[in-house]
Design a protein around this motif. Sequence first.
Motif, PDB file in Angstrom:
ATOM      1  N   ASN A 365      10.425  16.187  -2.334  1.00  0.00           N
ATOM      2  CA  ASN A 365       9.943  15.151  -1.410  1.00  0.00           C
ATOM      3  C   ASN A 365       8.412  15.100  -1.321  1.00  0.00           C
ATOM      4  N   ASN A 366       7.726  15.501  -2.386  1.00  0.00           N
ATOM      5  CA  ASN A 366       6.261  15.464  -2.402  1.00  0.00           C
ATOM      6  C   ASN A 366       5.800  14.072  -2.833  1.00  0.00           C
ATOM      7  N   ARG A 367       5.550  13.233  -1.834  1.00  0.00           N
ATOM      8  CA  ARG A 367       5.212  11.833  -2.091  1.00  0.00           C
ATOM      9  C   ARG A 367       3.908  11.676  -2.860  1.00  0.00           C
ATOM     10  N   LEU A 368       2.920  12.470  -2.514  1.00  0.00           N
ATOM     11  CA  LEU A 368       1.612  12.291  -3.130  1.00  0.00           C
ATOM     12  C   LEU A 368       1.618  12.651  -4.612  1.00  0.00           C
ATOM     13  N   VAL A 369       2.435  13.632  -4.996  1.00  0.00           N
ATOM     14  CA  VAL A 369       2.554  13.961  -6.421  1.00  0.00           C
ATOM     15  C   VAL A 369       3.187  12.800  -7.180  1.00  0.00           C
ATOM     16  N   SER A 370       4.258  12.216  -6.617  1.00  0.00           N
ATOM     17  CA  SER A 370       4.903  11.066  -7.278  1.00  0.00           C
ATOM     18  C   SER A 370       3.945   9.877  -7.327  1.00  0.00           C
ATOM     19  N   CYS A 371       3.129   9.695  -6.280  1.00  0.00           N
ATOM     20  CA  CYS A 371       2.141   8.614  -6.281  1.00  0.00           C
ATOM     21  C   CYS A 371       1.121   8.805  -7.407  1.00  0.00           C
ATOM     22  N   ILE A 372       0.703  10.052  -7.613  1.00  0.00           N
ATOM     23  CA  ILE A 372      -0.251  10.344  -8.686  1.00  0.00           C
ATOM     24  C   ILE A 372       0.346  10.013 -10.055  1.00  0.00           C
ATOM     25  N   ILE A 373       1.611  10.391 -10.263  1.00  0.00           N
ATOM     26  CA  ILE A 373       2.279  10.139 -11.552  1.00  0.00           C
ATOM     27  C   ILE A 373       2.379   8.635 -11.820  1.00  0.00           C
ATOM     28  N   VAL A 374       2.831   7.882 -10.828  1.00  0.00           N
ATOM     29  CA  VAL A 374       2.991   6.429 -11.010  1.00  0.00           C
ATOM     30  C   VAL A 374       1.630   5.759 -11.185  1.00  0.00           C
ATOM     31  N   GLN A 375       0.633   6.238 -10.465  1.00  0.00           N
ATOM     32  CA  GLN A 375      -0.711   5.658 -10.589  1.00  0.00           C
ATOM     33  C   GLN A 375      -1.243   5.844 -12.012  1.00  0.00           C
TER      34      GLN A 375
END
Length: 521
Positions: A365-375
């Motif tokens: 549930n680490n949102r910021l890591v997933s945001c970094i990947i998609v970015q």
Amino acid sequence: MKRRSDSKSKETVSQVEVNPVLSTVVSLDGREIEIHQLDADVALQYHQDAMDLVMEPEFERKLVRKIDWCLMPVIAALMSCQLMDKTTNSYASIMNLQKDLNMSDKEYSWVGSTFYFGYLIFQFPANLLLQKLPLSKTLGAAVMIWGVVLMCHAACTNAAGFLACRVILGVFEGFMNPAYVLLTSQWYRKSEQFMRACVWWGFQGFGTLLGAGIAYGLAVHRSGNYSFDSWRMLYIITGIITVVLGFVSLVHVPDLPVKAWFLNEKEKKYCVERVKGNQQGFGSHKFKRHQLLEAFQDPVLYLFFLYGMSYAIPNGGFTNFGSILLKGDFGFSTQNALLMGMPGGAIDIVFPISVAYLTYRFLNNNRLVSCIIVQIITIIGMCCLNFTSHRGSRLFGYLSFYMATSVSAGMVSVLSSNVAGSTKKVTMNTTYLVGYCVGNIIGPQTFISSQKPGYIGAKTAMLVSFAAGLLCIVSLLALYIHRNRIRDKKRAALGDKYQVPDTIAFADLTDIENPEFRYSL
């Protein structure tokens, strides 16, 4: 003199009786903070009834499903309306809007920007009204007014009148995003907020699908010489849909979970107990100057501002020039350019929900890591749009913009769960949306008419903006990890001496003031 002294002491006693101190908490920076009854969160008055509640996991799961089914469809529908209203300009631009209003390319660039001037000017008053007044009623009224303003676009006969309508529309649409950030934090645990934010933020894509479908139908079936232009009909149809959904929101969505018509008494107590773990409560109607000052001293505020601007520069360009780019740069016909808006809408819906699921499943549930990947994926797409010549790879680059919706949804959920204190949350919301407005004002201006049909300057601006956004997300992740580690060390050093005040979760303390608050990543 003695009488004056007696009078002052009576006033002090009276104030203490009216606004008693419930408890005292020591913040992590060593300050002693008194929790006063009148300064506390609205949820405190309902806390006593839920104190002896024993939470049953199965009952809570059923409650969350019930909340989802009652709230999410209305929220998602209104978010769809919001994006449909914005992209209407892009569709209308290739349905003779500019020709009928004698609008130059420069004036059309301001169509997108002027909307965000209204949004920007009224953003802080809108957030303040949402804090002071019943949230749902205020939002529903604003939505219905914006639907009426949208229909007024059809009556415009020149560029000046049209631009004036855009400014007024921006004023009332400015209520939407901050209202749903507040609603999400009121109804859901922190661990649940990313998925819900992805649902309601991502369902803007349905507005793209619906708007593109309506525009295509009008372009195909009203292509003859009609006295009433097709683009005018487009604004009237979208306006009517908005007014209807605004009325539904007004009567259906409750202002607070404890006032929900669709919950029984036990379920309302569960809502109070669930929000206790967020350390945020339902919110306070009192404006607190010290929270405002704390927000501006917090580097998080500036990171959200910069991220909002970095996402909005491409967004402002795509919502106003997307169809023009598809027609001029990619060579699609008018009708096919309208239809090509649909794949982006589908990505908007499916991709954020998929990212949220994968984040829960594989990234703890680490949102910021997933945001970094998609970015990073989006930046690769922007490179394809800028530096490749193959039509397929360039189209992938164009559509990769819609993947960034999941990143913005993640950032909205982080803003919802990681900022505590009602006035501080209002200030953070406002600042983030000010950055969003500034970016959307700049975005259309990057499409310079001398550079068409390729608009190389606009494409470069998109790439640079997404790269800057990546730096903001990485910085935010590092800052939250650092703060959590410091708090855990200080808590461990206190050992058994530290006692948690029972009312701390409903004290309307900021995330800096509250030693129990932990930032969710």
